[in-house]
Scaffold this motif. Structure first.
Motif, short mmCIF file in Angstrom:
data_model
loop_
_atom_site.label_atom_id
_atom_site.label_comp_id
_atom_site.label_asym_id
_atom_site.label_seq_id
_atom_site.Cartn_x
_atom_site.Cartn_y
_atom_site.Cartn_z
N ILE A 81 0.87 -1.18 0.00
CA ILE A 81 0.00 0.00 0.00
C ILE A 81 0.90 1.23 0.00
O ILE A 81 1.59 1.49 1.00
CB ILE A 81 -0.93 0.02 1.22
N GLY A 118 -1.91 5.98 -0.66
CA GLY A 118 -3.03 5.10 -0.38
C GLY A 118 -3.22 4.87 1.10
O GLY A 118 -4.35 4.83 1.60
N ILE A 149 -4.01 3.07 -4.23
CA ILE A 149 -4.10 2.61 -2.84
C ILE A 149 -3.53 1.20 -2.66
O ILE A 149 -3.38 0.74 -1.53
CB ILE A 149 -5.56 2.62 -2.34
N TYR A 150 -3.21 0.52 -3.76
CA TYR A 150 -2.70 -0.84 -3.64
C TYR A 150 -1.84 -1.13 -4.86
O TYR A 150 -2.21 -0.80 -5.99
CB TYR A 150 -3.87 -1.83 -3.58
#
Length: 241
Positions: free
Chosen positions: A8, A12, A104-105
């Protein structure tokens, strides 16, 4: 050398940690690419894929306590079909932070990329990657694109058990409660109970009444040998006026 792993990025992490109860995490898109970071230290500062190639899709996010699980999927038939094969080595999940979009990932296959063949009719190359993101149970997670990922038998079973079954049980209980409150429900049982009640009343009458003459009993189950006025309700064994 970049190792296989899932991360992450800082932007994020900031977005997810800053979500308040009742807010929504709006996942806007999923991308796949062919690049990889030069070092582990570069991972935290990533804001996009190293070498983006195509937009992917996913399943609908499923809640499991504080975790939201989904499967990122890229297929060679998406977005009109992949014209040229490529080495899939990274994918990213993006979400909206106000008017801005942040990653975010991030997932990287490191030194083990997977070749995705160009699309041919009837021959679809599919790559799937499970994802789990921890967020507060008070935060709703949605996707703003169609969930076009193919569902395997395991996916269908999980979806039915975690999503469909609870909804079915709630609706079934509402129907049961409505049925139980209906005075006209189970007419056969009501008829049987009325018959038992009539027989009990007759027994009480027979054994609780002081009779000094010749006793006789009329139940009105039939009218053989009886002359009465009124309407004979044979089902209830009574005369109605």
């Amino acid at each position: 050398m970049a190792e296989y792993g899932f991360f992450i990025p800082s932007a994020g992490r900031t977005l997810i940690a800053g979500l308040l109860a009742g807010e929504t995490l709006e996942i806007s898109r999923v991308m796949v690419g062919s690049g990889k970071p030069q070092s582990q230290e570069d991972l935290a500062s990533l804001t996009d894929l190293v070498a983006p190639v195509a937009q992917a899709t996913s399943t609908n996010p499923l809640r499991k306590g504080d975790s939201v699980e989904m499967v990122v999927e890229y297929r060679s038939d998406l977005n009109g079909g992949l014209s040229t094969g490529f080495w899939l080595n990274e994918f990213g999940i993006f979400a909206m932070d106000g008017d801005d979009e942040v990653m975010i990932y991030y997932g990287c296959l490191g030194d083990f990329p997977q070749w995705v063949s160009a699309y041919n009719d009837g021959a679809i190359d599919i790559r799937r990657y499970p994802v789990s993101i921890n967020v507060s149970t008070d935060v709703q997670v949605i996707i703003t694109y169609p969930a076009l990922a193919f569902m395997t038998a395991d996916d269908v079973e999980q979806f039915c058990m975690t999503t469909i079954l609870p909804q079915f049980l709630v609706e079934a209980q509402e129907l049961i409660d409505e049925h139980d409150a209906d005075a006209d429900a189970h007419p056969a049982i009501h008829t049987e109970m009325d018959g038992l009640d009539a027989r009990l009343t007759l027994l009480e009458l027979m054994y609780s009444t002081d009779v000094s003459g010749n006793p006789f009993t009329i139940t009105f189950q039939n009218l053989d040998g009886v002359t009465v006025e009124g309407v004979h309700n044979a089902a209830q064994g009574r005369i109605e006026f």
